[in-house]
Design a protein around this motif. Sequence first.
Motif, PDB file in Angstrom:
ATOM      1  N   PHE A  24      64.330  54.376  12.199  1.00 27.08           N
ATOM      2  CA  PHE A  24      63.964  53.006  12.537  1.00 27.08           C
ATOM      3  C   PHE A  24      62.456  52.918  12.724  1.00 27.08           C
ATOM      4  O   PHE A  24      61.864  53.739  13.441  1.00 27.08           O
ATOM      5  N   ASN A  25      61.853  51.944  12.081  1.00 30.14           N
ATOM      6  CA  ASN A  25      60.457  51.635  12.375  1.00 30.14           C
ATOM      7  C   ASN A  25      60.384  50.944  13.730  1.00 30.14           C
ATOM      8  O   ASN A  25      61.331  50.260  14.147  1.00 30.14           O
ATOM      9  N   PRO A  42      60.165  48.446  16.437  1.00 27.46           N
ATOM     10  CA  PRO A  42      60.443  47.012  16.341  1.00 27.46           C
ATOM     11  C   PRO A  42      59.368  46.168  17.015  1.00 27.46           C
ATOM     12  O   PRO A  42      58.622  46.641  17.872  1.00 27.46           O
ATOM     13  N   ASN A  58      62.093  41.402  16.941  1.00 29.26           N
ATOM     14  CA  ASN A  58      63.228  42.255  16.563  1.00 29.26           C
ATOM     15  C   ASN A  58      64.100  42.582  17.757  1.00 29.26           C
ATOM     16  O   ASN A  58      65.327  42.648  17.648  1.00 29.26           O
ATOM     17  N   ASN A  78      63.820  45.373  12.217  1.00 26.12           N
ATOM     18  CA  ASN A  78      63.801  46.834  12.324  1.00 26.12           C
ATOM     19  C   ASN A  78      64.949  47.386  13.161  1.00 26.12           C
ATOM     20  O   ASN A  78      65.169  48.601  13.176  1.00 26.12           O
TER      21      ASN A  78
END
Length: 522
Positions: free
Chosen positions: A282-283, A285, A289, A296
């Motif tokens: 996961f990038n 957030p 988000n 993300n």
Amino acid sequence: MGALGALALAAAAVVVATPAAQAAGPDRLPVTVTNSSGRGDAVYLYVIGVNLATGRLGYANSSGTFTNWSGGALPPAAAPDVSIGGPGNGGSTTIQLPRGMSGRIYFSLGEKLKFFLTPDGLVQPAPWAAGDANANILFDWSEFTYNDAGIWLNSSQVDMFAVPHTVKVTGSGGTHSAGTLVADGRNNVVNQLKAQSGWASTVVTRADGTVLRVLAPGKAADAGKLSATYLDSYIASAWGAYSSKTLTVVPFADQPSTKYYGRTSGTVMSFTDGAGRQVASFNRPSSANVWGCDGNLAAPNDLVVGPIARTLCAALNRGTLGTVDTQPSTDASQFYRNSPTNQYARIIHANMADGKAYAFAFDDVGNFESLVNDASPTSAALVIEPFNGGGGSTPATGKALRNANGKCLDNNAQGTGNGNRIQIWDCNGTVAQQWTYVEAGSTLRVQGKCLDVAGGGTANGTKVQLWDCNGTGAQVFIRQNGGYYNPQSGRCLDDPAASTTNGTQSQIWDCNGTSAQRWTLG
């Protein structure tokens, strides 16, 4: 209208597994709507949703007949008026909910809602969007799924907090309710949000002075009423914490051996399984988000990435990511301690009689959501609660039980499950601190349950908890020398080490007359 087009009703607000099963409830489930608002407005009801057998969008009338929507245009065209006349103040109206439908029961006060149709679906009210036709209408909704496996019904604050209401289901499991506020809870939420720095604009008031709603943080940020980067500093800190330690995610309560391990490199958090294989990444957030549990943090409907994403989103909303390294955390005393924090979710939960709410999309992680369900329902109900006063508080005899060290005896997160932790906390007047002493039986009670020595233990340090009143010696506390003495153990109700730390669980200990054992009810 262009901004509203994206809000066409999707299949189900409440996502529920639908196992093969015989019909457990009636073909038409009676739902009684009661108006206890204290307001003189006319009430209008709408049952809007999807036919689970066909996937078609439509509505149900008062007798439970489902009709598909037809027509629609671009720009969106006004939908037919499918309102059902609701009850006046102090009255009730019963409608029928067809089995095999999932959607929303809307209710508006004083004015009918305006729905619109496109060729692809229904445009629902979205008062946080510019130009919405329902912006000045006082309304709310509850979400439901009713199928052959039973009914699921919840009050929702995911988008906004507006009309106080309780949902109830009666069936094979008895009667269950959720969504009830503490006394004067609506005013509490409004006033407490207004008092938080940066949050006052999330409260929307009509020109006549009526408070229409409080917008959830994601909707408020989209409308320019809350900083779009409000949570960014906390997210960066929490995310970065796992560059030097491991986050363990145990997403299924019934599968404790299923674990995933997260570490951060740069702004990417990657997860491996027990065999060391990477299963998700996961990038970092944004605030948006986190508020929406999307982008993300999007959670696909699978058994790995989705459950991890749900857990991360709940932890970030509750402020436990970065400090609690095994998630999900279910210790509500640890929630919302970060700065900045999700004040909207914190305040709504604090003003629910049972501590449960749907204040963000995955508030059901750890079962903190305001949901009722029954596999064999016979009826359901929706009660529009008083706007002023009222609520689910304990009787007027309830009083704070204050320790000599200045803190109050508190039922953690207002939970009503057996075994819920009893702790010390800042005195705040909530239902979780409204204690009564019942002379017959010498019991201390809060939220309809009794103070209980865990397991009937007698040793120093045995914790106390909440439990169904059962007349056992574990629940007898005799007033003695400014404290409460448990004869079965021969020990006294005690604040460990005279702690003043919120969340410290109370216990029994040798009676010693110190400040840790002096309690004042009043």
